[in-house]
Design a protein around this motif. Structure first.
Motif, PDB file in Angstrom:
ATOM      1  N   ALA A   1       3.867  -1.506   0.638  1.00 50.78           N
ATOM      2  CA  ALA A   1       4.139  -0.716   1.879  1.00 50.78           C
ATOM      3  C   ALA A   1       4.488  -1.752   2.968  1.00 50.78           C
ATOM      4  N   ARG A   2       5.933  -2.020   3.190  1.00 49.28           N
ATOM      5  CA  ARG A   2       6.488  -3.300   4.118  1.00 49.28           C
ATOM      6  C   ARG A   2       7.066  -2.549   5.346  1.00 49.28           C
ATOM      7  N   GLN A   3       6.767  -1.480   5.902  1.00 47.80           N
ATOM      8  CA  GLN A   3       7.280  -1.255   7.179  1.00 47.80           C
ATOM      9  C   GLN A   3       6.439  -2.110   7.958  1.00 47.80           C
ATOM     10  N   ALA A   4       7.210  -2.827   9.018  1.00 41.79           N
ATOM     11  CA  ALA A   4       6.758  -3.971   9.812  1.00 41.79           C
ATOM     12  C   ALA A   4       7.375  -3.743  11.217  1.00 41.79           C
TER      13      ALA A   4
ATOM     14  N   GLY B   1      -9.225  -1.104   4.484  1.00 39.60           N
ATOM     15  CA  GLY B   1      -7.825  -0.376   4.547  1.00 39.60           C
ATOM     16  C   GLY B   1      -6.891  -1.085   5.011  1.00 39.60           C
ATOM     17  N   THR B   2      -5.566  -0.289   5.285  1.00 36.80           N
ATOM     18  CA  THR B   2      -4.486  -1.145   5.454  1.00 36.80           C
ATOM     19  C   THR B   2      -4.131  -0.673   6.958  1.00 36.80           C
ATOM     20  N   TRP B   3      -3.251  -1.481   7.689  1.00 42.55           N
ATOM     21  CA  TRP B   3      -2.940  -0.968   8.950  1.00 42.55           C
ATOM     22  C   TRP B   3      -1.958   0.158   9.313  1.00 42.55           C
ATOM     23  N   GLY B   4      -1.103   0.397   8.061  1.00 42.19           N
ATOM     24  CA  GLY B   4      -0.139   1.815   8.380  1.00 42.19           C
ATOM     25  C   GLY B   4       0.942   1.262   9.214  1.00 42.19           C
ATOM     26  N   THR B   5       1.964   2.165   9.593  1.00 43.33           N
ATOM     27  CA  THR B   5       3.254   1.899  10.082  1.00 43.33           C
ATOM     28  C   THR B   5       2.775   1.823  11.430  1.00 43.33           C
ATOM     29  N   SER B   6       2.046   2.609  12.167  1.00 46.67           N
ATOM     30  CA  SER B   6       1.886   2.292  13.613  1.00 46.67           C
ATOM     31  C   SER B   6       1.234   0.863  13.885  1.00 46.67           C
TER      32      SER B   6
ATOM     33  N   GLY C   1       1.107  -2.302   4.731  1.00 49.07           N
ATOM     34  CA  GLY C   1       0.317  -2.395   3.726  1.00 49.07           C
ATOM     35  C   GLY C   1      -0.706  -3.591   3.720  1.00 49.07           C
ATOM     36  N   THR C   2      -0.519  -4.524   4.692  1.00 49.09           N
ATOM     37  CA  THR C   2      -1.481  -5.431   5.151  1.00 49.09           C
ATOM     38  C   THR C   2      -2.695  -5.091   5.109  1.00 49.09           C
TER      39      THR C   2
ATOM     40  N   ASP D   1      11.772  -0.710   9.505  1.00 51.07           N
ATOM     41  CA  ASP D   1      11.199   0.004  10.864  1.00 51.07           C
ATOM     42  C   ASP D   1      10.890  -1.115  12.147  1.00 51.07           C
ATOM     43  N   THR D   2      11.931  -1.880  12.171  1.00 53.64           N
ATOM     44  CA  THR D   2      11.628  -2.786  13.240  1.00 53.64           C
ATOM     45  C   THR D   2      11.355  -2.029  14.868  1.00 53.64           C
ATOM     46  N   LEU D   3      11.919  -0.935  15.035  1.00 51.90           N
ATOM     47  CA  LEU D   3      11.760  -0.535  16.310  1.00 51.90           C
ATOM     48  C   LEU D   3      11.442   1.143  16.330  1.00 51.90           C
ATOM     49  N   TYR D   4      10.198   1.528  16.573  1.00 55.31           N
ATOM     50  CA  TYR D   4       9.749   2.668  16.533  1.00 55.31           C
ATOM     51  C   TYR D   4       9.777   3.163  17.838  1.00 55.31           C
ATOM     52  N   LEU D   5      10.564   4.364  17.998  1.00 59.66           N
ATOM     53  CA  LEU D   5      10.896   5.149  19.466  1.00 59.66           C
ATOM     54  C   LEU D   5      10.142   6.128  19.188  1.00 59.66           C
TER      55      LEU D   5
END
Length: 348
Positions: A147-150, A109-114, A102-103, A172-176
């Motif tokens: 939206a705090r996924q980082a 807009g915002t960055w989104g999770t990816s 959500g940054t 969401d530290t490690l997105y594989l």
């Protein structure tokens, strides 16, 4: 020493990262990064940009101790990149950024999770050794961002190796992941440390955690302090996340952390989580009654969850904890998960 005690001792020994020696790394072209200007480059991204497009041999980027802040992207046309920390342990080299889903983005807009990822790896045959990847987005300092996924690291490429690496974050530290649902991407993590709270190991990649430490942070709840995994394995892929001879530790209260919940991106019905935890030590923070839980309307019982010969205070078997038989376990090995059609065997 009994069999159970011996297993605990063995797992704890191999997951101690302090003082881990820097691996020699693959041979090939080599450059060095130092934040103080004493080497070829001062930033990780500049060194990655120096890798020739379509590179076909290992390109080693040695990194001197320091904190390297800023987003890093390894594009798909830069394969065979190897990051090697030169410190005496993984904490000496830190690659970090601080954005969340959500940054706000500079252009709107915002960055989104990816987009929140500190490091994104799209180049195949990537490796990293003896360093730390982190996303230090401060949730408490930004109550306006919900939206705090980082993400610390997002992987979408195939044949990746991480050894003596730390992954630090919260949600969401490690997105594989993989380039698309029809493509299988494989990741091997050995003697690594991963920490977080909500869904902090997630995605549809096939990934093996071998002798790693998986640490759950305390969210301050007396009932629910988060979820270790949120796999979204494609239905036609028999292999999702495998944890073998790992240690699951936590700061959270006893029984308040779940092993996983099934993630269905965009409500995709064909994302059927597959996660196996075998011959590992589970701490008291793990919910012993029902360690797997639903994700919204998606029931955990429809996912492919299993355990095999785990021990520790969080490992008490019951009817709500599917267990593999010895015969089934023989088909769920490191080799089975990673070999694929090209018979890939990571160098370990």
């Amino acid at each position: 020493m009994g069999t159970r005690s011996a297993l605990v001792a063995a797992v704890l020994t191999v997951t101690v990262l302090s003082g881990a020696p820097a691996a020699a790394g693959p041979r090939g072209a080599c450059v060095t990064v130092a934040a103080d200007g004493s080497a070829n480059f001062t930033t990780i991204q500049a060194a990655v940009d120096a890798v020739p497009a379509g590179n076909a041999t290992p390109f080693v980027i040695k990194i001197k101790p320091g904190v390297y802040r800023g987003q890093v992207i390894v594009p798909a046309d830069r394969p065979h990149v190897a990051l090697l920390g030169l410190g005496r342990d993984p904490s000496r080299v830190v690659i970090v950024d601080d954005r969340a889903s959500g940054t706000p983005k500079p252009g709107g807009g915002t960055w989104g999770t990816s987009g929140s990822a500190s490091v994104t790896i799209d180049g195949a045959d990537f490796s990293a050794r003896n360093l730390t990847f982190a996303n230090d987005f401060d949730e408490s300092a930004h109550p306006e961002i919900t939206a705090r996924q980082a993400v610390a690291v997002l992987t979408r490429a195939d044949r990746l190796v991480f050894e003596h690496v730390r992954f630090l974050g919260n949600q969401d530290t490690l997105y594989l992941n993989s380039p698309n649902a029809a493509t299988r991407s494989r990741v091997y993590l050995r003697n690594c440390y991963v920490e977080g709270d909500v869904d902090f190991i997630f995605g549809r990649a096939t990934a093996v955690f071998d002798r790693c430490r998986v640490h759950s942070l305390d969210r301050g709840s007396t009932t629910n302090n988060g979820y270790v995994t949120a796999a979204s394995t494609s239905i036609d892929n028999p292999y999702g996340l495998l944890f073998t001879r790992c240690v699951f530790t936590g700061d959270a209260a006893a029984g308040t952390v779940y092993l996983g919940r099934p993630w269905h991106p965009s409500n995709d019905p064909n994302a059927i989580a597959q996660t196996l935890i075998r011959q590992s030590v589970l701490g008291a923070h793990i919910n012993t009654a029902t360690p797997w839980t639903d994700f919204g309307t998606w029931p955990w019982r429809d996912a492919r969850y299993a355990e095999y010969r785990n021990i520790g205070p969080g490992a008490a078997p019951n009817a709500d904890r599917p267990q593999l038989t010895d015969t089934e376990a023989r088909a769920h090995t490191v080799t089975a998960y990673l070999s694929g059609e090209d018979a890939w065997s990571p160098n370990h």
